[in-house]
Design a protein around this motif. Sequence first.
Motif, PDB file in Angstrom:
ATOM      1  N   LEU A  39       0.818  -1.212   0.000  1.00 37.93           N
ATOM      2  CA  LEU A  39       0.000   0.000   0.000  1.00 37.93           C
ATOM      3  C   LEU A  39       0.854   1.265   0.000  1.00 37.93           C
ATOM      4  CD1 LEU A  39      -2.903  -0.948   2.440  1.00 37.93           C
ATOM      5  CD2 LEU A  39      -2.840  -1.068  -0.057  1.00 37.93           C
ATOM      6  N   ALA A  40       2.169   1.107  -0.033  1.00 39.93           N
ATOM      7  CA  ALA A  40       3.030   2.286  -0.144  1.00 39.93           C
ATOM      8  C   ALA A  40       2.735   2.992  -1.458  1.00 39.93           C
ATOM      9  CB  ALA A  40       4.501   1.872  -0.080  1.00 39.93           C
ATOM     10  N   ASP A  41       2.704   4.305  -1.433  1.00 43.88           N
ATOM     11  CA  ASP A  41       2.406   5.027  -2.669  1.00 43.88           C
ATOM     12  C   ASP A  41       3.483   6.034  -3.051  1.00 43.88           C
ATOM     13  OD1 ASP A  41       1.951   6.927  -0.754  1.00 43.88           O
ATOM     14  OD2 ASP A  41      -0.161   7.274  -1.248  1.00 43.88           O
ATOM     15  N   ARG A  42       4.696   5.818  -2.529  1.00 44.36           N
ATOM     16  CA  ARG A  42       5.848   6.630  -2.941  1.00 44.36           C
ATOM     17  C   ARG A  42       6.942   5.660  -3.380  1.00 44.36           C
ATOM     18  NH1 ARG A  42       3.263   9.456   1.079  1.00 44.36           N
ATOM     19  NH2 ARG A  42       3.122  11.718   0.809  1.00 44.36           N
ATOM     20  N   ILE A  43       7.053   5.466  -4.669  1.00 48.93           N
ATOM     21  CA  ILE A  43       7.933   4.448  -5.241  1.00 48.93           C
ATOM     22  C   ILE A  43       9.114   5.120  -5.931  1.00 48.93           C
ATOM     23  CG2 ILE A  43       8.049   2.402  -6.710  1.00 48.93           C
ATOM     24  CD1 ILE A  43       5.958   2.278  -4.428  1.00 48.93           C
ATOM     25  N   GLU A  64      14.030   3.880  -9.451  1.00 51.11           N
ATOM     26  CA  GLU A  64      14.800   2.647  -9.653  1.00 51.11           C
ATOM     27  C   GLU A  64      13.954   1.410  -9.372  1.00 51.11           C
ATOM     28  OE1 GLU A  64      19.330   3.927  -8.531  1.00 51.11           O
ATOM     29  OE2 GLU A  64      17.799   4.017  -6.977  1.00 51.11           O
ATOM     30  N   ASP A  65      13.007   1.521  -8.451  1.00 54.70           N
ATOM     31  CA  ASP A  65      12.131   0.389  -8.188  1.00 54.70           C
ATOM     32  C   ASP A  65      11.129   0.195  -9.328  1.00 54.70           C
ATOM     33  OD1 ASP A  65      13.459  -0.119  -5.880  1.00 54.70           O
ATOM     34  OD2 ASP A  65      11.939   0.699  -4.543  1.00 54.70           O
ATOM     35  N   TYR A  66      10.584   1.306  -9.839  1.00 56.71           N
ATOM     36  CA  TYR A  66       9.720   1.176 -11.019  1.00 56.71           C
ATOM     37  C   TYR A  66      10.477   0.495 -12.154  1.00 56.71           C
ATOM     38  CZ  TYR A  66       5.727   4.085  -9.544  1.00 56.71           C
ATOM     39  OH  TYR A  66       4.597   4.567  -8.933  1.00 56.71           O
ATOM     40  N   ALA A  67      11.752   0.844 -12.315  1.00 57.80           N
ATOM     41  CA  ALA A  67      12.548   0.299 -13.412  1.00 57.80           C
ATOM     42  C   ALA A  67      12.797  -1.198 -13.270  1.00 57.80           C
ATOM     43  CB  ALA A  67      13.885   1.038 -13.506  1.00 57.80           C
ATOM     44  N   ASN A  68      12.594  -1.748 -12.063  1.00 55.38           N
ATOM     45  CA  ASN A  68      12.795  -3.185 -11.863  1.00 55.38           C
ATOM     46  C   ASN A  68      11.687  -4.031 -12.481  1.00 55.38           C
ATOM     47  OD1 ASN A  68      15.207  -3.035 -10.475  1.00 55.38           O
ATOM     48  ND2 ASN A  68      14.234  -2.898  -8.467  1.00 55.38           N
ATOM     49  N   VAL A  69      10.598  -3.376 -12.910  1.00 54.24           N
ATOM     50  CA  VAL A  69       9.494  -4.101 -13.536  1.00 54.24           C
ATOM     51  C   VAL A  69       9.575  -3.869 -15.039  1.00 54.24           C
ATOM     52  CG1 VAL A  69       6.993  -4.429 -13.616  1.00 54.24           C
ATOM     53  CG2 VAL A  69       8.100  -3.788 -11.465  1.00 54.24           C
ATOM     54  N   PRO A  70      10.100  -4.822 -15.803  1.00 51.04           N
ATOM     55  CA  PRO A  70      10.316  -4.614 -17.242  1.00 51.04           C
ATOM     56  C   PRO A  70       9.017  -4.314 -17.986  1.00 51.04           C
ATOM     57  CG  PRO A  70      11.430  -6.604 -16.469  1.00 51.04           C
ATOM     58  CD  PRO A  70      10.539  -6.143 -15.360  1.00 51.04           C
ATOM     59  N   GLY A  71       9.102  -3.361 -18.897  1.00 51.77           N
ATOM     60  CA  GLY A  71       7.978  -3.065 -19.768  1.00 51.77           C
ATOM     61  C   GLY A  71       6.854  -2.291 -19.123  1.00 51.77           C
ATOM     62  N   MET A  72       7.032  -1.867 -17.879  1.00 53.76           N
ATOM     63  CA  MET A  72       5.956  -1.140 -17.199  1.00 53.76           C
ATOM     64  C   MET A  72       5.950   0.308 -17.671  1.00 53.76           C
ATOM     65  SD  MET A  72       5.145  -0.906 -13.142  1.00 53.76           S
ATOM     66  CE  MET A  72       3.707  -0.012 -12.538  1.00 53.76           C
ATOM     67  N   PRO A 126       1.607   3.226  -8.269  1.00 51.51           N
ATOM     68  CA  PRO A 126       2.019   2.314  -7.195  1.00 51.51           C
ATOM     69  C   PRO A 126       1.263   0.992  -7.204  1.00 51.51           C
ATOM     70  CG  PRO A 126       1.809   4.541  -6.358  1.00 51.51           C
ATOM     71  CD  PRO A 126       1.274   4.563  -7.751  1.00 51.51           C
ATOM     72  N   GLY A 127      -0.041   1.039  -7.420  1.00 49.95           N
ATOM     73  CA  GLY A 127      -0.813  -0.192  -7.393  1.00 49.95           C
ATOM     74  C   GLY A 127      -0.394  -1.162  -8.487  1.00 49.95           C
ATOM     75  N   ARG A 128      -0.204  -0.657  -9.698  1.00 45.40           N
ATOM     76  CA  ARG A 128       0.226  -1.525 -10.800  1.00 45.40           C
ATOM     77  C   ARG A 128       1.639  -2.040 -10.538  1.00 45.40           C
ATOM     78  NH1 ARG A 128       1.131  -0.255 -15.638  1.00 45.40           N
ATOM     79  NH2 ARG A 128       0.546  -2.316 -16.429  1.00 45.40           N
ATOM     80  N   TYR A 129       2.472  -1.194  -9.977  1.00 43.63           N
ATOM     81  CA  TYR A 129       3.851  -1.629  -9.687  1.00 43.63           C
ATOM     82  C   TYR A 129       3.861  -2.836  -8.757  1.00 43.63           C
ATOM     83  CZ  TYR A 129       8.243  -1.735  -7.122  1.00 43.63           C
ATOM     84  OH  TYR A 129       9.392  -2.157  -6.507  1.00 43.63           O
ATOM     85  N   PHE A 130       3.146  -2.753  -7.640  1.00 44.89           N
ATOM     86  CA  PHE A 130       3.147  -3.864  -6.684  1.00 44.89           C
ATOM     87  C   PHE A 130       2.445  -5.089  -7.248  1.00 44.89           C
ATOM     88  CE2 PHE A 130       4.041  -0.511  -3.504  1.00 44.89           C
ATOM     89  CZ  PHE A 130       5.167  -1.083  -2.940  1.00 44.89           C
TER      90      PHE A 130
END
Length: 447
Positions: free
Chosen positions: A321-325, A328-336, A341-345
Motif C-alpha cells: 500500500l506504499a504510494d511513494r515508489i 529505480e524500483d519502477y525500473a525493476n518491472v520490465p515493460g511497465m 504504485p498499485g500496478r507496480y506492486f
Amino acid sequence: MSRLTVALTGDCMATRGAPITADPAARALRDLLRGADFAFTNLETVPGAGRGHPVHNAAGGGGLIADAGILDGLADAGFTVLGCANNHALDMGVEGLLGTIDQLTARGVPFAGIGADLTAARRPVYVDRPGGSLALIACSATFLPGQEAAPPSPDLPGRPGVNPLRHTATLDVTAAQMKVLHEIDAQSGLRARRAEARTLLGIDPALPGPGRYTLYGARFRVADAPGMTTACDPGDLDGIERWVAEARSRADLVLVSVHAHEPGPTPEDPGEYLREFAHRVIDAGAAMVAGHGPHFLRGIELYRGRPIFYSLGNIVSQIELADRIPAEDYANVPGMRQLTPGRYFAELSGHGRRLFAPHRRYWRSLVPVLTFEDGCLAEARLHPVDLGFGEPVHRRGRPRLAGPVEAKEILTDVADLAAAYGTRVRLTPTGTGELVLPSPRPPDDTA
C-alpha cells in the motif's frame, strides 16, 4: 514488590492510517497493547516524505515511505516505545533519517537505534512509568554499506545512521577443497589482478592467515568438514554490550531489539551470530531480546531465565500500500509504462503469486506479554495474531487477535520452533500460549 508488563511485537511496516480496524479482535489487541506498561514495535517505515531523497535499495521494491501521520495511528494502537534500527531506516537517505528523528521527537515518542552519530544511535532510551522504568537499545544486523552510524573525528562530524551489529560469514572447506580454490584463483587470473595490491600492501589481501582465504567476497577456512558459520563483529558486540550494562544500572528492565534478516542452516534458524549476540547482551543485563527481520516467526529461547524471541514476524504489513515508489524500483518491472504504485506492486508480486502474498506464515504473528516482578520474569503469555492472509491487498496487513483455529495452529508452530532451544510452550484453554518458566533468578545475577 514492583510489577511491570511489556508487550513485544515485530516489524511494523505501516504505510496507511488506522492500523487497528473496527474488528472486535483488532480492538482486543489494542486493549492488550494499551494495558501493558510498555508496548514495543520496530518501526520499519520512514514517516514523512518531506526530507531526503530515495536511496538505491539492493533488494529492489523495498522503499517504505509514508506520511508522518502513521505515527499517530501507532500511538493510538497503544505502542509506547519504538525501535528504529533496520534496513529501511535510510530509505530516504541521511536527511530522511534525521527527519524521522525530528518527527518522533516532536511527538514525544521514545525511540532508539538511530542517531546523528554512533553514540546517539547506540545509547538507550529510558521510559518511565509510575511502576518502574524500561531502557530500550535497538540495533540492526541488516543494512546497506554506509548506512551504519559512525563516530566523529577531531576533524569531521559523525555520520547519521543505524546502530550496527556487523557480522562475518566463514565457509569451512576441506584441505582438498581449499587447494581447488587456490587453483581457480591462479588459473582464472584473479591472483594476477591483485599484483598492485600486493605491491602496495606487502601482502596478498586474499590470504589473511594460515589456512584462510578471502575470495569472491567470501571467507574460507580449512576445516575437517564443509560448513558455514557467522560471528559478530567484536567491536560492535562490545560497544552494544557496554550500553546494555549502563542501562541495567539505570532502569528496572532492559529490552534489546535486533533486526536481522540473515538465516542460519534453515530459514527458521537465526544466523549463529544472533544467538551469540543475544546471550552476550543478557549476560550484560538485558531482561529480554526482541528479534525481527525475516518477516515470519522463529524460535524462542529462555537463556538464564530470560526470553529471546529470535523473530516475532510482522505486526503491521502494508508494503503493497506504499504510494511513494523510487524510479529505480519502477525500473525493476520490465515493460511497465503506466507508472502507478498499485500496478507496480501487482506486477512485482505476480498479482499475488509470489513474494509475501501467497505465504501464510508471513501473515501470522505473535505478541508476547511479559510480566516482571522485581526484575524477574514471572509470566510470559503469548498472544497469536492474524494479519489477514488471503484478504484483498487494501485489507490485509492490519493485526487482530487470531481466532481459535488460527491461534492453535500458530501456537503449535511456535511450540515446535521453541522446542529446538529446550523451551516449552503450553497452550491454554483461552487460545493463548505460555512459556514454561524455570525458577526465577535475580536480574543482576552474573554467576
